[in-house]
Design an enzyme around this catalytic site. Structure first.
Site, mmCIF file in Angstrom:
data_model
loop_
_atom_site.group_PDB
_atom_site.id
_atom_site.type_symbol
_atom_site.label_atom_id
_atom_site.label_comp_id
_atom_site.label_asym_id
_atom_site.label_seq_id
_atom_site.Cartn_x
_atom_site.Cartn_y
_atom_site.Cartn_z
ATOM 1 N N ASP A 136 -7.965 1.779 2.305
ATOM 2 C CA ASP A 136 -7.496 2.667 3.373
ATOM 3 C C ASP A 136 -8.206 4.017 3.395
ATOM 4 O O ASP A 136 -7.652 4.994 3.853
ATOM 5 C CB ASP A 136 -5.979 2.887 3.191
ATOM 6 C CG ASP A 136 -5.351 3.566 4.389
ATOM 7 O OD1 ASP A 136 -5.830 3.364 5.506
ATOM 8 O OD2 ASP A 136 -4.384 4.336 4.200
ATOM 9 N N HIS A 174 -6.333 9.801 -0.641
ATOM 10 C CA HIS A 174 -6.976 9.674 0.665
ATOM 11 C C HIS A 174 -6.187 10.179 1.876
ATOM 12 O O HIS A 174 -6.614 9.948 3.013
ATOM 13 C CB HIS A 174 -7.461 8.235 0.884
ATOM 14 C CG HIS A 174 -6.372 7.199 0.999
ATOM 15 N ND1 HIS A 174 -6.129 6.261 0.034
ATOM 16 C CD2 HIS A 174 -5.481 6.955 1.973
ATOM 17 C CE1 HIS A 174 -5.134 5.489 0.410
ATOM 18 N NE2 HIS A 174 -4.725 5.879 1.588
ATOM 19 N N ASP A 195 0.869 5.195 -0.097
ATOM 20 C CA ASP A 195 0.117 6.440 -0.053
ATOM 21 C C ASP A 195 0.753 7.419 -1.036
ATOM 22 O O ASP A 195 1.954 7.666 -0.978
ATOM 23 C CB ASP A 195 0.107 6.987 1.380
ATOM 24 C CG ASP A 195 -0.713 6.076 2.281
ATOM 25 O OD1 ASP A 195 -1.923 5.963 2.033
ATOM 26 O OD2 ASP A 195 -0.151 5.455 3.201
ATOM 27 N N HIS A 205 0.853 -1.187 0.000
ATOM 28 C CA HIS A 205 0.000 0.000 0.000
ATOM 29 C C HIS A 205 0.890 1.238 0.000
ATOM 30 O O HIS A 205 1.615 1.482 0.963
ATOM 31 C CB HIS A 205 -0.891 -0.019 1.244
ATOM 32 C CG HIS A 205 -1.774 1.185 1.352
ATOM 33 N ND1 HIS A 205 -2.936 1.311 0.628
ATOM 34 C CD2 HIS A 205 -1.656 2.321 2.073
ATOM 35 C CE1 HIS A 205 -3.501 2.464 0.912
ATOM 36 N NE2 HIS A 205 -2.746 3.105 1.789
#
Ligand SMILES: [Zn+2]
Length: 1017
Positions: free
Chosen positions: A369, A574, A259, A257
């Site tokens: 997420d 996000h 970001d 993951h």
């Protein structure tokens, strides 16, 4: 001979045999590495910039030593590592062991080959698995070291603002001989120890595993590798004892993951992608069964432009089905705040990118997420070729445990998608026994489905999966007592879940995250930039499409628009749109918004110039006229401010046709002018023949009435437009969370700096202004505005915000009794309770809405609203929200339903002002390009089709929550009309009739339709 065994001492015996702290002189762990030798030479070049390899290696490197430290934060160190492998190591596996702070990337022969991150358990680069005497024993590597950790450089805690002065130490750089047989035995024993500990005393497998491990230590002489195979054989017996048929199956997929920006800037993410993905690609070479799921088209595009060599290898692995693009969106966006059209574009830009690059679109939406999920998402997924959805964030709920891991999720229009939350509640697993057992135990849908997802790998630059994770799971493929673990793909998982889906439950409406609800407010400038840029791109697309359709030489700015959309979509990531990022990211985001504003203004001007060319020519006549353009799909009568003589602004009441324009010379006279009067008690009344308001000296509404109804909206003894300040200290996640207890700290704002005074006496517009002292050192100035014919009161608000850990809100108590309030969401609305009956109701003490929210009691009153709050968290950005803010909100009393009262249209109008441009003397009748016959249907977007410059896409939705039939009317030269999906692919049987009244369309509640109109050009 048999011995009594004490469970605790046996367990601890195994632990100590594996310990890297105790007994390493005589245990197995101490034998993992053999001989060592330092690099022949080590030198470094340091730079504040993120530069390409070619440029870096040209620089001057100075000698450094292990133990030196580098930095500060955000610098980059390029290390030149010259190695000479001792000839005596022939036949051995040789690693470069590199331990340092920061995030490293190894370059070999000018190509990135592997990431090095202590936090991601990647401190070894394998130089050779078996050194041949013939291969060169000397080589030079470069290590590009970013001076930031996996999670940035927070001072004192992960989410604190970055420490600008952090130093980064190189603690180890050496060649070592790696004993793979020791490693394999360690992994065996670790699994057996975990089974022994975690399966528990009531489980006989626990004892079988423990006694096996104990016996392995008995037969294993750590100084004599020839004893290892016998020990491994003992382990193999346990691992090969099979499960029964009913055992749960875990679908393990590699994942990382990343970001797109968070505690580090966008630019660093590009390198995080490279470090992580090259590590995965490298790992796939020796593990061809490894699968890796990878989301966010933007990150693929970054790697494509910055690391073309790596990208080419990734494309090959995508073709092989190992590297699996998932999600279908441009970035993993916030699930609450982007507009409906923005969410469509997330998929449109993402899926088209995946189609162009890899020849396939994604078949599952992937958003593990994000801080809550709009109830409109199921329809958007279905319109973009997606029927499957994977997330897990609701496992973070503070109050209620979500009742499912596998279920059908149904949106506001009734669209359903098969949804799966990995039951282990994480997207960063490590392939441990504990996680496998949790996955099975935690699964809320036992008995309904017997398969679940397991995403393993270190995220955020940690490089994703490791060899060790794979080696652990290899041993758990089918071992009695543990769930079956197979390396799998999203398609395999969802296919089997689909087969098992007959007993699954359905969850209707939004997936509300009971946490992080401060993200609806934090970093107001980002929220405002997003909303404003969504409007700008909407208007540019409408006006450019009309300009193309009117003929001439105008070129639709397709590539510029794609660029601007992608900037906007990126900022919807996000941790950016929610405001949970560091100051550097906020600065980047605001710069992108500035670029969209700048370029958008130019594009709009070009489109208007082309669309209305003959009207803009300065004429000979002396009459001052104004061209007024309306980008919304209904006729509007509003007061505008237009350029008057000598540069002065003058007000005018105008009527502008739907999605079109008009030349205004003589403005209209209002049926009744606005009257603003000061009363004897100091209060001020405002009235325009539609509504009447009374305001006290502090700008608070003491009365608000819809004329013609006797109904008062403000309850007796209450004041609306009351500002209040709350303490805002959450438990940990500062920028993210506002806690329930903040409601107990309410303090009404009472410091009056300047009492309410009339600023515009009336006529076309009346207004009154006042100023307040807010908290210790902040001030607020508000102008309350009422326009002729307008059914709502506007509050133009300026705040100089200097508080810390405070939450400013404005309150509108209303004379309404209703168990529910209605909130606008993407392409529709939903209801949420106004009471706190259950914990599910209570947990929604802080909610989000788009352009309006409404409270009505059998059709009485409603209040559309725009942003009306400010926070001041200190982590991860200590400067968050400090400074100047300007925002507008409005309140509108009405009779009848909000649908019939035109609330939806009024809220759009407030957000999409009319455009006024000085015009020449030419005459021209009002012109409308599009209109829709039903007030229930909104024409949301008009744009050029992606694949056909001669076609227009018109996107409409049913906004009332009703079944509706509507005609889409257009004056454009349409020769063919058909329905298409959100990716603009024509629907089978979607051809539409072209009739003199337009194109007939029928809608179910909240249905979204896209119409492809082919023009005669
Ligand atoms: Zn994230």
């Amino acid at each position: 001979m048999s011995f009594l065994k004490h469970r605790r001492t046996a367990l601890e015996r195994v632990e100590k045999f594996l310990s890297d702290t105790y007994f390493t002189d005589c245990n197995l762990r101490g034998r993992l590495f053999g001989d060592r030798c330092p690099p022949a030479a080590l030198s470094c070049f340091q730079t504040p910039r993120r530069i390409p390899y070619r440029e870096a290696v040209e620089q001057e490197f100075r000698p450094v030593r292990v133990g030196d430290s580098f930095g500060p934060t955000w610098q980059t160190c390029w290390f030149k590592v010259e190695l000479s492998i001792p000839p005596a190591w022939a036949g051995r596996e040789v690693h470069l062991v590199w331990e340092s702070d920061g995030e490293g990337l190894v370059w070999r022969d000018a190509q990135p080959v592997q990431g090095l991150t202590k936090e991601g358990e990647k401190t070894s680069y394998i130089l050779t698995r078996s050194l041949k005497e013939t291969e060169p024993h000397s080589l030079t590597l470069y290590v590009e070291l970013a001076c930031n950790g996996l999670f940035g450089a927070g001072k004192g805690s992960m989410i604190a603002p970055p420490d600008p002065d952090r130093r980064f130490t190189l603690s180890k750089a050496e060649l070592v001989v790696f004993n793979r047989d020791v490693y394999e035995l360690l992994v065996d024993l670790e699994i057996l120890l975990d089974m022994a500990q975690l399966l528990g005393e009531e489980n006989q497998r626990s004892f079988q595993a423990l006694y096996t491990a104990n016996q392995m230590i008995n037969v294993c002489d750590v100084t004599d590798p020839s004893t290892f195979p016998a020990a491994r054989d003992l382990a193999a017996v346990i691992f090969s004892q099979r499960n029964g048929q009913s055992q749960h199956t875990i679908h393990a997929m590699g994942h990382c993951h990343i970001d797109s920006a968070w505690l580090w800037p966008y630019e660093e993410t590009i390198r995080k992608c490279a470090r992580s993905w090259v590590t995965v690609v490298h790992l796939m070479e020796s593990n061809p069964q490894l699968t890796f799921t990878c989301s966010q088209a933007q990150q693929f595009q970054w790697v494509q432009s910055w690391y073309p060599g790596l990208y080419a290898r990734i494309r090959d692995l995508v073709a092989k089905g190992q590297f699996i693009p998932v999600g279908g969106t441009w970035v993993e966006m916030d699930g609450n705040l982007p507009s409906g059209e923005s969410m469509v574009r997330q998929f449109l830009q993402g899926q088209r990118f995946f189609q162009q690059q890899f020849g396939q679109i994604c078949s599952e939406f992937w958003l593990p997420d994000t801080f809550g999920y709009s109830a409109q998402l199921p329809q958007l997924m279905r319109g973009c070729g997606i029927r499957r959805f994977l997330t897990q964030k609701l496992s973070w709920n503070l109050v209620n445990t979500f009742p499912h891991h596998t279920f059908f999720w149904e949106g506001i229009d009734g669209s359903r998608v098969l949804t799966h939350f990995p039951p282990g509640d994480s997207y960063g697993m490590q392939g441990r026994v504990e996680e496998m057992l949790k996955t099975v135990k935690n699964n809320k849908d036992k008995g309904r489905v017997n398969h679940s997802a397991f995403l393993f790998g270190f995220g955020d630059g940690g490089g994703g999966p490791t060899q060790k994770m794979l080696d652990r799971m290899k041993r758990m493929r089918d071992t009695d007592g543990l769930p079956r673990v197979q390396l799998s793909t999203p398609d395999q998982l969802f296919s089997v879940l689909e087969k098992e889906s007959s007993q699954l439950c359905t969850w209707v409406g939004e997936l509300f995250l009971e946490l992080h609800n401060g993200t609806y407010t934090t970093q107001a400038q980002i929220k405002k930039g997003n909303r404003e840029c969504e409007r700008i791109l909407h208007d540019v697309e409408v006006l450019s499409t009309l300009a193309v359709a009117r003929g001439g030489t105008f070129q639709y700015p397709a590539s510029q628009l794609q660029h601007l959309w992608r900037l906007l979509l990126l900022n919807q990531f996000h941790d950016v749109l929610p405001g949970s990022c560091i100051q550097q990211v906020v600065e980047d985001a605001l710069e992108y918004y500035a670029e969209i504003r700048r370029a958008g203004a130019e594009l709009q001007e070009e489109a208007v110039q082309s669309l209305c060319q003959e009207l803009l020519q300065p004429g000979a006549g002396s009459t001052q006229s104004t061209l007024v353009l309306n980008t919304l799909p209904w006729e509007r009568t509003e007061v505008i401010s237009r350029p008057g003589p000598a540069g002065a602004e003058a007000l005018a009441l105008v009527t502008v046709p739907s999605m079109g324009y008009v030349i205004v010379r003589e403005p209209l006279l209002p049926p009744q002018p606005v009257a603003v009067r000061k009363q004897e008690d100091g209060s001020i009344t405002m009235e325009n023949g539609v509504i009447a308001a009374c305001l006290d000296a502090m700008g608070r509404l003491t009365s608000l009435r819809l004329l013609g109804s006797q109904r008062e909206s403000v309850p007796d003894g209450c004041c609306a437009n009351q500002f209040a300040l709350f303490d805002d200290v959450p438990l940990y996640w500062d920028a993210w969370d506002v806690m329930d207890y903040h409601l107990e700290t309410r303090k009404p704002v009472t410091g009056l700096l300047k009492p309410l005074e009339i600023t515009l006496a009336g006529g076309l517009r009346g207004s009154a202004s006042f100023s307040l002292q807010v908290g210790e050192s902040s001030t607020l100035t508000q102008e309350i505005i009422l326009d002729a014919t307008c059914p709502f009161l506007r509050f133009l608000t300026q705040v100089e915000w200097k508080e810390a850990h405070k939450f400013l809100k404005v309150e509108f108590p209303v004379q309404v009794r209703s168990p529910n309030a209605t909130y606008e969401i993407q392409f529709g609305h939903l209801q949420r309770p106004t009471h706190w009956n259950t914990s599910w109701d209570w947990a929604r003490f802080e909610v989000w809405a788009h352009k309006w929210l409404e409270l009505s009691e059998q059709r009485i009153t409603q209040f559309p609203s725009v942003v009306l709050r400010l926070r001041a968290p200190k982590s991860p950005d200590a400067t968050a929200d400090i400074g100047h803010h300007q925002f507008t909100y409005a309140v509108m009393p009405h009779q009848g339903s909000f649908q019939d009262a035109g609330v939806i249209q009024r809220a759009y109008s407030l957000n999409f002002p009319l455009h006024a441009v000085p015009a020449g003397a030419a005459q021209c009748p009002p012109w409308s390009a599009f209109s829709v016959s039903s007030a229930a249907v909104v024409l949301e977007a008009v744009k050029q089709a992606e694949d056909n410059p001669a076609a227009v896409v018109a996107r409409l939705y049913e906004a009332h929550g009703s079944t509706a039939v509507a005609w889409l009317q257009t004056s454009l030269p349409v020769k063919e009309a058909m329905l298409c999906d959100l990716l603009e692919r024509p629907l089978a049987g979607g051809r539409l009739r072209l009739e003199p009244r337009g194109v007939p369309l029928s809608f179910t509640p909240f249905q979204l339709l896209s119409v492809l109109l082919v023009l005669k050009l």
